[in-house]
Design a protein around this motif. Sequence first.
Motif: not given
Lengths: 199, 199
Positions: A15, A31-33, A28-29, A24
């Motif tokens: 990413l 863990l969101d996925m 975040r992306i 960062r």
Amino acid sequence: MPGYPKSIERLISELQKFPGIGKRSAERIALDMLKRDAKEALALADAIREARSSVKECGLCHSFSDEDICDICSSGSRDRNILCVVEEPKEVYSIEATSDYNGLYHVLKGKISPLDGIGPEELTVEHLLDRIKKEKFGEIILATNSDIDGEATAVYLAEEIRPLKIRMTRIAFGLPVGGLLDYADKLTISRALEGRREI
Amino acid sequence: MPGYPKSIERLISELQKFPGIGKRSAERIALDMLKRDAKEALALADAIREARSSVKECGLCHSFSDEDICDICSSGSRDRNILCVVEEPKEVYSIEATSDYNGLYHVLKGKISPLDGIGPEELTVEHLLDRIKKEKFGEIILATNSDIDGEATAVYLAEEIRPLKIRMTRIAFGLPVGGLLDYADKLTISRALEGRREI
């Protein structure tokens, strides 16, 4: 990284390769996925694959297209008398977003950059000259960027196109609208002065 | 959007679903993916698929893991006397990043939220209480967030755990009230751990 499972670490590092995604936001992306429905995360994976496999290069302007010829080149409502030359497809979309331009485009697919070994042959310059000869434009707008390579590319193209005796213009460089003079860099201010007009 | 091919539009809209990716960044990332080598764009698609298929839920703490039991739960060097209860896996990583905590974790997988129909049964609360009975911790840190639902969850857990006569603490809100754990900087998280109090 704080002990992520390996596959999450890999996702984070993939990413981070994309513009504007720092460490960062990548974390975040990622863990969101993993928190979302599998369907939603996989929808992005599918969209990437689909875009990569179905997006072609337009055979005329070299921008992105779903078909052999893009919507702009094949449109009946564009002004076929004017051609705007840009470096990259993304610049076509930036100009389209203004709704101020209704002509055609030609994407160079880069700019002349001797230090990177990129000459006119690596770009779509030959096809551009062919198009200019065949399509009988009334005006060519050179809209390459204002950095050294972009400027050199514009100069090179101007020299190639001049013998064809077609009106050529260069987009204006100056202060961005809403920008403050004392925040602008020297080069931008020089350009703004140089490009001044009668009022 | 300014006339993107359909598959690019789809990619942009999928990208926008993720946190911190607005319309402009989604456009920039999508066009960047198409400009790059197919290999690089597809590496992200693969990383998403792989993470989704290989990341499991740890059977003990319910955080993310490559194995049935995560690295933290199976580590020989963690302090097994202390358990930190958080809402989401991402908060485990936020705390790990401080290097100030060496105990174990329990991820609730959410917080009690009557308005969203989420009660203790929807979370890993029962397993938490089981673990507390079996694993004989000396201290339980309640590290749910400071918003209304996070606070209510801490209060609920405190009531459930109190009969078990184990020391319970709540992280200190040196964290800005209303702020979320995974947006906090490491120092703030360290302070919050350091300043925890008996409840």
